[in-house]
Design a protein around this motif. Structure first.
Motif, PDB file in Angstrom:
ATOM      1  N   ILE A 145      -6.998  42.979 -17.335  1.00 53.34           N
ATOM      2  CA  ILE A 145      -6.645  44.379 -17.598  1.00 53.34           C
ATOM      3  C   ILE A 145      -5.183  44.499 -18.004  1.00 53.34           C
ATOM      4  O   ILE A 145      -4.824  45.258 -18.895  1.00 53.34           O
ATOM      5  N   SER A 146      -4.337  43.738 -17.320  1.00 53.76           N
ATOM      6  CA  SER A 146      -2.908  43.817 -17.561  1.00 53.76           C
ATOM      7  C   SER A 146      -2.264  42.489 -17.181  1.00 53.76           C
ATOM      8  O   SER A 146      -2.877  41.661 -16.502  1.00 53.76           O
ATOM      9  N   ASP A 147      -1.028  42.293 -17.613  1.00 54.67           N
ATOM     10  CA  ASP A 147      -0.318  41.068 -17.264  1.00 54.67           C
ATOM     11  C   ASP A 147       0.504  41.231 -15.990  1.00 54.67           C
ATOM     12  O   ASP A 147       1.292  40.357 -15.630  1.00 54.67           O
ATOM     13  N   HIS A 148       0.295  42.362 -15.287  1.00 57.26           N
ATOM     14  CA  HIS A 148       0.989  42.576 -14.008  1.00 57.26           C
ATOM     15  C   HIS A 148       0.240  43.628 -13.205  1.00 57.26           C
ATOM     16  O   HIS A 148      -0.555  44.405 -13.759  1.00 57.26           O
ATOM     17  N   LEU A 149       0.482  43.670 -11.919  1.00 59.33           N
ATOM     18  CA  LEU A 149      -0.111  44.685 -11.059  1.00 59.33           C
ATOM     19  C   LEU A 149       0.427  46.066 -11.432  1.00 59.33           C
ATOM     20  O   LEU A 149       1.542  46.175 -11.967  1.00 59.33           O
ATOM     21  N   PRO A 150      -0.327  47.137 -11.155  1.00 62.25           N
ATOM     22  CA  PRO A 150       0.193  48.483 -11.425  1.00 62.25           C
ATOM     23  C   PRO A 150       1.538  48.702 -10.739  1.00 62.25           C
ATOM     24  O   PRO A 150       1.741  48.271  -9.606  1.00 62.25           O
ATOM     25  N   ARG A 151       2.427  49.374 -11.419  1.00 60.87           N
ATOM     26  CA  ARG A 151       3.756  49.601 -10.844  1.00 60.87           C
ATOM     27  C   ARG A 151       3.736  50.740  -9.827  1.00 60.87           C
ATOM     28  O   ARG A 151       4.619  50.838  -8.985  1.00 60.87           O
ATOM     29  N   SER A 152       2.731  51.587  -9.919  1.00 62.77           N
ATOM     30  CA  SER A 152       2.637  52.708  -8.992  1.00 62.77           C
ATOM     31  C   SER A 152       2.144  52.247  -7.622  1.00 62.77           C
ATOM     32  O   SER A 152       1.109  51.574  -7.510  1.00 62.77           O
ATOM     33  N   GLY A 153       2.879  52.611  -6.587  1.00 59.13           N
ATOM     34  CA  GLY A 153       2.457  52.265  -5.236  1.00 59.13           C
ATOM     35  C   GLY A 153       1.160  52.940  -4.849  1.00 59.13           C
ATOM     36  O   GLY A 153       0.326  52.349  -4.147  1.00 59.13           O
ATOM     37  N   ARG A 157      -2.311  51.254  -3.579  1.00 53.55           N
ATOM     38  CA  ARG A 157      -2.942  51.612  -2.294  1.00 53.55           C
ATOM     39  C   ARG A 157      -4.381  52.061  -2.500  1.00 53.55           C
ATOM     40  O   ARG A 157      -5.243  51.802  -1.657  1.00 53.55           O
ATOM     41  N   ALA A 158      -4.649  52.741  -3.609  1.00 57.24           N
ATOM     42  CA  ALA A 158      -6.022  53.169  -3.898  1.00 57.24           C
ATOM     43  C   ALA A 158      -6.924  51.955  -4.133  1.00 57.24           C
ATOM     44  O   ALA A 158      -8.064  51.892  -3.637  1.00 57.24           O
ATOM     45  N   ILE A 159      -6.434  50.980  -4.883  1.00 59.84           N
ATOM     46  CA  ILE A 159      -7.194  49.750  -5.121  1.00 59.84           C
ATOM     47  C   ILE A 159      -7.471  49.052  -3.797  1.00 59.84           C
ATOM     48  O   ILE A 159      -8.603  48.618  -3.520  1.00 59.84           O
ATOM     49  N   ALA A 160      -6.433  48.941  -2.967  1.00 52.72           N
ATOM     50  CA  ALA A 160      -6.581  48.273  -1.677  1.00 52.72           C
ATOM     51  C   ALA A 160      -7.566  49.008  -0.780  1.00 52.72           C
ATOM     52  O   ALA A 160      -8.363  48.383  -0.066  1.00 52.72           O
ATOM     53  N   ALA A 161      -7.522  50.342  -0.807  1.00 53.54           N
ATOM     54  CA  ALA A 161      -8.417  51.133   0.044  1.00 53.54           C
ATOM     55  C   ALA A 161      -9.876  50.923  -0.345  1.00 53.54           C
ATOM     56  O   ALA A 161     -10.747  50.799   0.521  1.00 53.54           O
ATOM     57  N   VAL A 162     -10.164  50.879  -1.632  1.00 53.38           N
ATOM     58  CA  VAL A 162     -11.535  50.639  -2.089  1.00 53.38           C
ATOM     59  C   VAL A 162     -12.006  49.257  -1.646  1.00 53.38           C
ATOM     60  O   VAL A 162     -13.128  49.085  -1.138  1.00 53.38           O
ATOM     61  N   ILE A 163     -11.145  48.253  -1.804  1.00 53.20           N
ATOM     62  CA  ILE A 163     -11.499  46.894  -1.397  1.00 53.20           C
ATOM     63  C   ILE A 163     -11.770  46.834   0.102  1.00 53.20           C
ATOM     64  O   ILE A 163     -12.763  46.245   0.549  1.00 53.20           O
ATOM     65  N   GLY A 164     -10.919  47.450   0.902  1.00 49.33           N
ATOM     66  CA  GLY A 164     -11.098  47.424   2.350  1.00 49.33           C
ATOM     67  C   GLY A 164     -12.349  48.141   2.799  1.00 49.33           C
ATOM     68  O   GLY A 164     -13.098  47.637   3.645  1.00 49.33           O
ATOM     69  N   PHE A 165     -12.617  49.307   2.226  1.00 51.36           N
ATOM     70  CA  PHE A 165     -13.772  50.101   2.629  1.00 51.36           C
ATOM     71  C   PHE A 165     -15.086  49.415   2.254  1.00 51.36           C
ATOM     72  O   PHE A 165     -15.988  49.259   3.091  1.00 51.36           O
ATOM     73  N   VAL A 166     -15.199  48.988   1.005  1.00 48.39           N
ATOM     74  CA  VAL A 166     -16.439  48.348   0.544  1.00 48.39           C
ATOM     75  C   VAL A 166     -16.659  47.024   1.275  1.00 48.39           C
ATOM     76  O   VAL A 166     -17.779  46.696   1.676  1.00 48.39           O
ATOM     77  N   SER A 167     -15.591  46.256   1.461  1.00 51.24           N
ATOM     78  CA  SER A 167     -15.717  44.968   2.142  1.00 51.24           C
ATOM     79  C   SER A 167     -16.202  45.134   3.575  1.00 51.24           C
ATOM     80  O   SER A 167     -17.006  44.333   4.064  1.00 51.24           O
ATOM     81  N   SER A 168     -15.726  46.176   4.259  1.00 50.76           N
ATOM     82  CA  SER A 168     -16.147  46.392   5.641  1.00 50.76           C
ATOM     83  C   SER A 168     -17.633  46.723   5.718  1.00 50.76           C
ATOM     84  O   SER A 168     -18.313  46.310   6.656  1.00 50.76           O
ATOM     85  N   LEU A 169     -18.160  47.441   4.742  1.00 49.92           N
ATOM     86  CA  LEU A 169     -19.579  47.791   4.739  1.00 49.92           C
ATOM     87  C   LEU A 169     -20.453  46.626   4.295  1.00 49.92           C
ATOM     88  O   LEU A 169     -21.654  46.598   4.577  1.00 49.92           O
ATOM     89  N   MET A 170     -19.867  45.657   3.596  1.00 49.54           N
ATOM     90  CA  MET A 170     -20.618  44.476   3.164  1.00 49.54           C
ATOM     91  C   MET A 170     -20.542  43.335   4.179  1.00 49.54           C
ATOM     92  O   MET A 170     -21.330  42.397   4.122  1.00 49.54           O
ATOM     93  N   GLY A 171     -19.554  43.386   5.081  1.00 50.29           N
ATOM     94  CA  GLY A 171     -19.372  42.299   6.032  1.00 50.29           C
ATOM     95  C   GLY A 171     -18.656  41.114   5.437  1.00 50.29           C
ATOM     96  O   GLY A 171     -18.845  39.975   5.876  1.00 50.29           O
ATOM     97  N   ILE A 172     -17.801  41.345   4.445  1.00 51.37           N
ATOM     98  CA  ILE A 172     -17.085  40.269   3.777  1.00 51.37           C
ATOM     99  C   ILE A 172     -15.589  40.412   4.027  1.00 51.37           C
ATOM    100  O   ILE A 172     -15.107  41.472   4.397  1.00 51.37           O
ATOM    101  N   PRO A 180     -11.022  38.542  -7.740  1.00 49.55           N
ATOM    102  CA  PRO A 180     -11.226  38.952  -9.140  1.00 49.55           C
ATOM    103  C   PRO A 180     -10.366  40.144  -9.542  1.00 49.55           C
ATOM    104  O   PRO A 180      -9.950  40.244 -10.705  1.00 49.55           O
ATOM    105  N   THR A 181     -10.087  41.042  -8.586  1.00 45.67           N
ATOM    106  CA  THR A 181      -9.220  42.183  -8.908  1.00 45.67           C
ATOM    107  C   THR A 181      -7.815  41.714  -9.253  1.00 45.67           C
ATOM    108  O   THR A 181      -7.239  42.122 -10.265  1.00 45.67           O
ATOM    109  N   LEU A 182      -7.268  40.834  -8.406  1.00 45.89           N
ATOM    110  CA  LEU A 182      -5.926  40.315  -8.674  1.00 45.89           C
ATOM    111  C   LEU A 182      -5.895  39.491  -9.955  1.00 45.89           C
ATOM    112  O   LEU A 182      -4.932  39.561 -10.722  1.00 45.89           O
ATOM    113  N   SER A 183      -6.954  38.718 -10.192  1.00 46.80           N
ATOM    114  CA  SER A 183      -7.002  37.908 -11.410  1.00 46.80           C
ATOM    115  C   SER A 183      -7.015  38.791 -12.654  1.00 46.80           C
ATOM    116  O   SER A 183      -6.463  38.417 -13.697  1.00 46.80           O
TER     117      SER A 183
END
Length: 278
Positions: A145-153, A157-172, A180-183
């Motif tokens: 998507i880009s050659d760097h992480l979004p500059r906006s904090g 945090r929104a990306i991290a929140a989605v990862i944390g929430f979905v992962s907790s419901l999947m047990g991963i 893959p998101t970071l890549s």
């Protein structure tokens, strides 16, 4: 010996095979946690779901038990994997500080909300996201998507929140989604895997607490369960997974994981499809 399941109607060979299956699950989850940064839960959840169904536990609790127990196993596995990657300098502390709080809070919310989500809902989340992850792993190149992480904090945090929430419901543990998101933002893959092992701990700890609270008064759980966490299953899988996570971390630096990713993507696609059909 009672491993948390009602074994009274099964012979000793069946119980031995069950324990052996859980032990193999521990080996696979540990190696995958270190090798691919996937936390092992992507293997543990479907295996535990099918084992619990085999022993005729209520369909109303099997999905929750599989997810919560997987998250409990991920705690020691993530610690082991994180220590191995940290020795190689592949845990990005600045990213942990940026993503960590949002992941922790969203994972806790996911664990608590599991009280109001039926088992079919958890299987739906696992199946759909699992198929998407399998497709992503099978692709010759990660989407950039880009050659760097979004500059906006706030975006981070929104990306991290989605990862944390979905992962907790999947047990991963989070690596399944965070790597893959970071890549896709051109984050170095070894640092993505190493940092994801630490993020897995920030997901598993609060999510387990939420699942314990959610399942305290639920009927039909196996003996020796703490909320939705099956303590005997954790006792079998966790130490083995802990021991084999460093092996996966070493392999991650010694091997090109492309063919392993393809094989795992195939396994995951079949597993996710079966979870959806169930």
């Amino acid at each position: 010996m009672n491993f948390g399941f009602d074994t009274s109607i099964f012979d000793g060979l069946t119980v031995a095979m069950l324990v052996a299956g859980l032990a193999i699950t521990g080996v696979a989850s540990g190696v995958l946690a270190g090798l691919l940064g996937v936390g092992g839960g992507i293997v543990i959840v479907p295996v535990l779901f099918w084992v619990l169904a085999l022993f005729h536990f209520s369909p109303a609790v099997t999905s929750h038990l599989a997810v919560a127990t997987s998250l409990a196993v991920i705690i020691p596995t993530s610690i082991s994997s994180m220590r191995s990657h940290n020795k190689r300098g592949n845990v990005d502390r600045s990213l942990l500080n940026l993503w960590g709080p949002a992941i922790f809070v969203s994972a806790l919310i996911g664990g608590i909300m599991s009280k109001f989500i039926p088992g079919a809902g958890l299987r739906l989340v696992f199946g759909v996201v699992g198929l998407l992850v399998a497709v992503n792993m099978a692709m010759p190149r990660n989407l950039v998507i880009s050659d760097h992480l979004p500059r906006s904090g706030w975006i981070n945090r929104a990306i991290a929140a989605v990862i944390g929430f979905v992962s907790s419901l999947m047990g991963i543990g989070g690596g399944t989604l965070s790597v893959p998101t970071l890549s896709s933002f051109s984050f170095p893959v070894h640092r993505a895997v190493g940092t994801s092992s630490a993020l897995g701990l920030l997901i598993a700890l609060p999510a387990v607490a939420g699942f314990i609270w959610s399942g305290l008064e639920v009927a039909g759980r196996p003996p020796l369960s703490l909320g939705y966490v099956s303590l005997p299953a954790v006792a079998v899988i966790a130490p083995i997974s802990f021991l084999f996570a460093p092996l996966g971390a070493r392999l991650a630096h010694a091997l090109n994981p492309r063919y392993l990713k393809l094989a795992f993507a195939f396994f995951l696609a079949i597993t996710a499809g079966r979870m959806l059909l169930s």
